[in-house]
Design a protein around this motif. Structure first.
Motif, PDB file in Angstrom:
ATOM      1  N   ASP A  71       0.862  -1.177   0.000  1.00 18.07           N
ATOM      2  CA  ASP A  71       0.000   0.000   0.000  1.00 18.07           C
ATOM      3  C   ASP A  71       0.906   1.236   0.000  1.00 18.07           C
ATOM      4  O   ASP A  71       1.708   1.422   0.915  1.00 18.07           O
ATOM      5  CB  ASP A  71      -0.891  -0.012   1.243  1.00 18.07           C
ATOM      6  N   ALA A  82       0.239   4.281   0.540  1.00 15.40           N
ATOM      7  CA  ALA A  82      -0.055   5.258   1.588  1.00 15.40           C
ATOM      8  C   ALA A  82       0.489   4.837   2.940  1.00 15.40           C
ATOM      9  O   ALA A  82       1.063   5.646   3.682  1.00 15.40           O
ATOM     10  CB  ALA A  82      -1.569   5.478   1.678  1.00 15.40           C
ATOM     11  N   THR A  83       0.345   3.550   3.264  1.00 13.59           N
ATOM     12  CA  THR A  83       0.734   3.082   4.600  1.00 13.59           C
ATOM     13  C   THR A  83       2.053   2.312   4.614  1.00 13.59           C
ATOM     14  O   THR A  83       2.679   2.161   5.658  1.00 13.59           O
ATOM     15  CB  THR A  83      -0.351   2.168   5.181  1.00 13.59           C
ATOM     16  N   HIS A 116       2.137  -0.792   4.178  1.00  7.39           N
ATOM     17  CA  HIS A 116       1.780  -2.141   4.623  1.00  7.39           C
ATOM     18  C   HIS A 116       1.599  -3.072   3.422  1.00  7.39           C
ATOM     19  O   HIS A 116       1.211  -2.649   2.332  1.00  7.39           O
ATOM     20  CB  HIS A 116       0.495  -2.114   5.446  1.00  7.39           C
TER      21      HIS A 116
END
Length: 234
Positions: free
Chosen positions: A99, A101-102, A104
């Protein structure tokens, strides 16, 4: 990231523990079969281009002196202590979707090499592709090293992701993973070089020679690292 990637591939194997592997198609027969790769290397020596064989004779000697790794592969694949499982067979960081954005992990990808396999294949692939200071295209041979923190993260992440799946024998021999995969890839690169570069795509004439030397150098550094850090030898 190394620990997370290792845990991701391990969890893929762990969650498939109830799957009947007889339903999996063998996409690439003998893909990680070290014994077969050694035999292919022996065949390549018999049909090698003479000039290339002479140039790489020292690497031929190195590889032949490590034929014990093929014996270790045979032990792992013929003993009941080492289970045949669902394995990815191309476990590297570029085959994990993150991801943006994160940071993760979302999931592993590129499932076209998923086949029945053994405990050493996926961690061995990750060690081969992630634990070194350079990738397999580097010709800076003098500076090829094992990064201890990355290596330990891969091993710990894989063990964590596998949970209780691994046998005591598999845990004991987890450090053989990188040795087997690096030895196998060294055999493959040098075999292709000796016989005229018919398998791997190259961008310059001596690239498979350089790739083989790169992987053999990393193998030697890994042998030294494992003996010094874990007192592990094969």
């Amino acid at each position: 990231q190394a620990a997370t990637v290792a845990e991701t591939f391990a969890r893929l194997t762990a969650v498939c523990s109830g799957l009947d592997i007889r339903h999996l198609q063998i996409i690439l027969p003998d893909f990680h079969n070290v014994t077969v790769r050694l035999q292919q290397f022996s065949n390549a020596l018999e049909s090698a281009i003479p000039e290339r064989l002479e140039k790489s004779s020292y690497m031929v000697d190195w590889l032949n002196s490590r034929s014990r790794y093929a014996g270790l592969y045979t032990h792992f694949t013929e003993s009941a202590e080492y289970k045949l499982r669902v394995t990815h067979h191309d476990a590297k960081i570029s085959n994990v979707l993150f991801d943006t954005a994160t940071g993760h992990v979302i999931c592993p990808v590129d499932f076209d090499t998923i086949m029945p396999g053994y405990f050493f294949s996926d961690p061995g692939d990750m060690i081969r592709s992630m634990a070194g200071t350079t990738d397999e295209t580097s010709t800076d041979f003098a500076n090829i090293r094992i990064r201890p923190g990355i290596y330990k993260a891969i091993i710990n992440g894989y063990l964590r992701g596998m949970g209780a799946e691994l046998s005591a024998a598999e845990i004991k021999n987890i450090h053989a993973s990188g040795l087997l995969l690096l030895y196998m890839q060294s055999l493959r690169f040098l075999s292709d070089y000796l016989t005229g570069d018919t398998y791997y795509r190259i961008s310059y004439p001596e690239q498979n020679y350089d790739r083989a030397l790169n992987q053999l150098t990393l193998l030697q550094r890994l042998e030294e690292f494992l003996e010094e850090t874990y007192k592990f030898t094969c």
